[in-house]
Motif scaffolding. Structure first.
Motif, PDB file in Angstrom:
ATOM      1  N   PHE A 126       0.825  -1.204   0.000  1.00  0.00           N
ATOM      2  CA  PHE A 126       0.000   0.000   0.000  1.00  0.00           C
ATOM      3  C   PHE A 126       0.861   1.256   0.000  1.00  0.00           C
ATOM      4  CE2 PHE A 126      -3.437  -2.762   1.902  1.00  0.00           C
ATOM      5  CZ  PHE A 126      -4.164  -2.802   0.738  1.00  0.00           C
ATOM      6  N   GLU A 127       1.985   1.212   0.697  1.00  0.00           N
ATOM      7  CA  GLU A 127       2.895   2.352   0.687  1.00  0.00           C
ATOM      8  C   GLU A 127       3.396   2.627  -0.719  1.00  0.00           C
ATOM      9  OE1 GLU A 127       5.690   5.315   1.340  1.00  0.00           O
ATOM     10  OE2 GLU A 127       4.056   4.675   2.620  1.00  0.00           O
ATOM     11  N   PHE A 128       3.798   1.595  -1.419  1.00  0.00           N
ATOM     12  CA  PHE A 128       4.348   1.782  -2.757  1.00  0.00           C
ATOM     13  C   PHE A 128       3.265   2.140  -3.760  1.00  0.00           C
ATOM     14  CE2 PHE A 128       8.185   0.268  -1.043  1.00  0.00           C
ATOM     15  CZ  PHE A 128       9.179   0.618  -1.936  1.00  0.00           C
ATOM     16  N   VAL A 129       2.071   1.587  -3.621  1.00  0.00           N
ATOM     17  CA  VAL A 129       1.015   1.846  -4.594  1.00  0.00           C
ATOM     18  C   VAL A 129       0.441   3.253  -4.422  1.00  0.00           C
ATOM     19  CG1 VAL A 129      -1.326   1.181  -5.275  1.00  0.00           C
ATOM     20  CG2 VAL A 129       0.414  -0.569  -4.921  1.00  0.00           C
ATOM     21  N   PHE A 130       0.221   3.677  -3.189  1.00  0.00           N
ATOM     22  CA  PHE A 130      -0.512   4.914  -2.967  1.00  0.00           C
ATOM     23  C   PHE A 130       0.342   6.119  -2.606  1.00  0.00           C
ATOM     24  CE2 PHE A 130      -3.748   1.632  -1.875  1.00  0.00           C
ATOM     25  CZ  PHE A 130      -4.545   1.859  -2.974  1.00  0.00           C
ATOM     26  N   SER A 131       1.551   5.930  -2.120  1.00  0.00           N
ATOM     27  CA  SER A 131       2.290   7.073  -1.587  1.00  0.00           C
ATOM     28  C   SER A 131       3.548   7.438  -2.345  1.00  0.00           C
ATOM     29  CB  SER A 131       2.678   6.801  -0.131  1.00  0.00           C
ATOM     30  OG  SER A 131       1.526   6.621   0.644  1.00  0.00           O
ATOM     31  N   ALA A 141       6.133   7.962  -5.670  1.00  0.00           N
ATOM     32  CA  ALA A 141       6.114   8.352  -7.076  1.00  0.00           C
ATOM     33  C   ALA A 141       6.503   7.154  -7.939  1.00  0.00           C
ATOM     34  CB  ALA A 141       7.091   9.499  -7.304  1.00  0.00           C
ATOM     35  N   VAL A 142       6.046   7.156  -9.162  1.00  0.00           N
ATOM     36  CA  VAL A 142       6.317   6.044 -10.071  1.00  0.00           C
ATOM     37  C   VAL A 142       7.813   5.898 -10.338  1.00  0.00           C
ATOM     38  CG1 VAL A 142       5.909   5.172 -12.396  1.00  0.00           C
ATOM     39  CG2 VAL A 142       4.053   6.250 -11.119  1.00  0.00           C
ATOM     40  N   ASP A 143       8.523   6.995 -10.408  1.00  0.00           N
ATOM     41  CA  ASP A 143       9.949   6.949 -10.714  1.00  0.00           C
ATOM     42  C   ASP A 143      10.832   6.927  -9.468  1.00  0.00           C
ATOM     43  OD1 ASP A 143       9.272   9.466  -9.948  1.00  0.00           O
ATOM     44  OD2 ASP A 143      10.442  10.490 -11.487  1.00  0.00           O
ATOM     45  N   ALA A 144      10.275   6.604  -8.310  1.00  0.00           N
ATOM     46  CA  ALA A 144      11.055   6.553  -7.075  1.00  0.00           C
ATOM     47  C   ALA A 144      12.068   5.410  -7.147  1.00  0.00           C
ATOM     48  CB  ALA A 144      10.135   6.359  -5.872  1.00  0.00           C
ATOM     49  N   PRO A 145      13.245   5.616  -6.600  1.00  0.00           N
ATOM     50  CA  PRO A 145      14.264   4.561  -6.673  1.00  0.00           C
ATOM     51  C   PRO A 145      13.912   3.380  -5.769  1.00  0.00           C
ATOM     52  CG  PRO A 145      15.028   6.360  -5.308  1.00  0.00           C
ATOM     53  CD  PRO A 145      13.728   6.802  -5.908  1.00  0.00           C
ATOM     54  N   ALA A 146      14.459   2.236  -6.107  1.00  0.00           N
ATOM     55  CA  ALA A 146      14.254   1.031  -5.301  1.00  0.00           C
ATOM     56  C   ALA A 146      14.982   1.173  -3.966  1.00  0.00           C
ATOM     57  CB  ALA A 146      14.775  -0.190  -6.045  1.00  0.00           C
ATOM     58  N   ILE A 147      14.474   0.494  -2.963  1.00  0.00           N
ATOM     59  CA  ILE A 147      15.110   0.452  -1.653  1.00  0.00           C
ATOM     60  C   ILE A 147      15.822  -0.889  -1.559  1.00  0.00           C
ATOM     61  CG2 ILE A 147      14.724   0.437   0.825  1.00  0.00           C
ATOM     62  CD1 ILE A 147      12.183   2.093   0.292  1.00  0.00           C
ATOM     63  N   VAL A 169      36.215 -13.994  -2.251  1.00  0.00           N
ATOM     64  CA  VAL A 169      34.803 -13.979  -2.640  1.00  0.00           C
ATOM     65  C   VAL A 169      33.952 -13.597  -1.431  1.00  0.00           C
ATOM     66  CG1 VAL A 169      32.906 -15.353  -3.537  1.00  0.00           C
ATOM     67  CG2 VAL A 169      35.218 -15.762  -4.364  1.00  0.00           C
ATOM     68  N   THR A 170      33.044 -12.667  -1.629  1.00  0.00           N
ATOM     69  CA  THR A 170      32.137 -12.235  -0.567  1.00  0.00           C
ATOM     70  C   THR A 170      30.707 -12.561  -0.967  1.00  0.00           C
ATOM     71  OG1 THR A 170      33.619 -10.432   0.021  1.00  0.00           O
ATOM     72  CG2 THR A 170      31.355 -10.260   0.781  1.00  0.00           C
ATOM     73  N   PHE A 171      29.989 -13.182  -0.058  1.00  0.00           N
ATOM     74  CA  PHE A 171      28.583 -13.508  -0.279  1.00  0.00           C
ATOM     75  C   PHE A 171      27.728 -12.552   0.533  1.00  0.00           C
ATOM     76  CE2 PHE A 171      30.907 -17.432  -0.981  1.00  0.00           C
ATOM     77  CZ  PHE A 171      30.406 -17.823  -2.206  1.00  0.00           C
ATOM     78  N   ASN A 172      26.771 -11.946  -0.121  1.00  0.00           N
ATOM     79  CA  ASN A 172      25.860 -11.004   0.530  1.00  0.00           C
ATOM     80  C   ASN A 172      24.450 -11.574   0.529  1.00  0.00           C
ATOM     81  OD1 ASN A 172      27.834  -8.998   0.912  1.00  0.00           O
ATOM     82  ND2 ASN A 172      27.558  -8.287  -1.181  1.00  0.00           N
ATOM     83  N   ILE A 173      23.685 -11.175   1.531  1.00  0.00           N
ATOM     84  CA  ILE A 173      22.259 -11.462   1.563  1.00  0.00           C
ATOM     85  C   ILE A 173      21.568 -10.108   1.710  1.00  0.00           C
ATOM     86  CG2 ILE A 173      22.204 -11.885   4.050  1.00  0.00           C
ATOM     87  CD1 ILE A 173      20.010 -13.986   3.485  1.00  0.00           C
ATOM     88  N   GLY A 174      20.439  -9.965   1.055  1.00  0.00           N
ATOM     89  CA  GLY A 174      19.780  -8.672   1.110  1.00  0.00           C
ATOM     90  C   GLY A 174      18.333  -8.719   0.693  1.00  0.00           C
ATOM     91  N   VAL A 175      17.696  -7.595   0.844  1.00  0.00           N
ATOM     92  CA  VAL A 175      16.307  -7.430   0.436  1.00  0.00           C
ATOM     93  C   VAL A 175      16.221  -6.208  -0.465  1.00  0.00           C
ATOM     94  CG1 VAL A 175      15.293  -8.540   2.462  1.00  0.00           C
ATOM     95  CG2 VAL A 175      15.751  -6.114   2.526  1.00  0.00           C
ATOM     96  N   GLY A 176      15.288  -6.263  -1.382  1.00  0.00           N
ATOM     97  CA  GLY A 176      15.044  -5.140  -2.267  1.00  0.00           C
ATOM     98  C   GLY A 176      13.553  -4.886  -2.383  1.00  0.00           C
TER      99      GLY A 176
END
Length: 90
Positions: A55-60, A62-68, A80-87
């Motif tokens: 709901f935050e992304f749909v209603f609040s 902007a369409v061109d807002a960068p990804a988090i 070698v480094t292994f990362n874990i993350g969320v987007g």
């Protein structure tokens, strides 16, 4: 909702079922009611937080807002480094 609140929500969504399964295995395996409460509770928590992010992304935002994006270094093996993350992106 800002990036500072969206990032913890994403991590909780990712980790809640795993933490619940560890807690069930270590502490509540003999108590079926509490085990069920933990497992269903973690799924409901993830669903509620997912809906709030949606709901935050749909209603609040902007369409061109960068990804988090949030990454954590998980393991290093030699060079070698292994990362874990969320987007979070819409």
């Amino acid at each position: 909702m800002t990036e500072s609140t969206a990032t913890p929500f994403a991590w909780i969504i990712l980790l809640a079922p795993g933490v619940a399964s560890i807690l069930i295995t270590l502490f509540t395996l003999k108590n079926k009611w509490l085990s069920g409460l933990l497992s269903v509770g973690s799924i409901i928590l993830g669903a509620v937080l997912s809906l709030s992010l949606m709901f935050e992304f749909v209603f609040s935002r902007a369409v061109d807002a960068p990804a988090i994006i949030s990454n954590v270094e998980w393991m290093t093996a030699g060079s070698v480094t292994f990362n874990i993350g969320v987007g979070i992106d819409f």
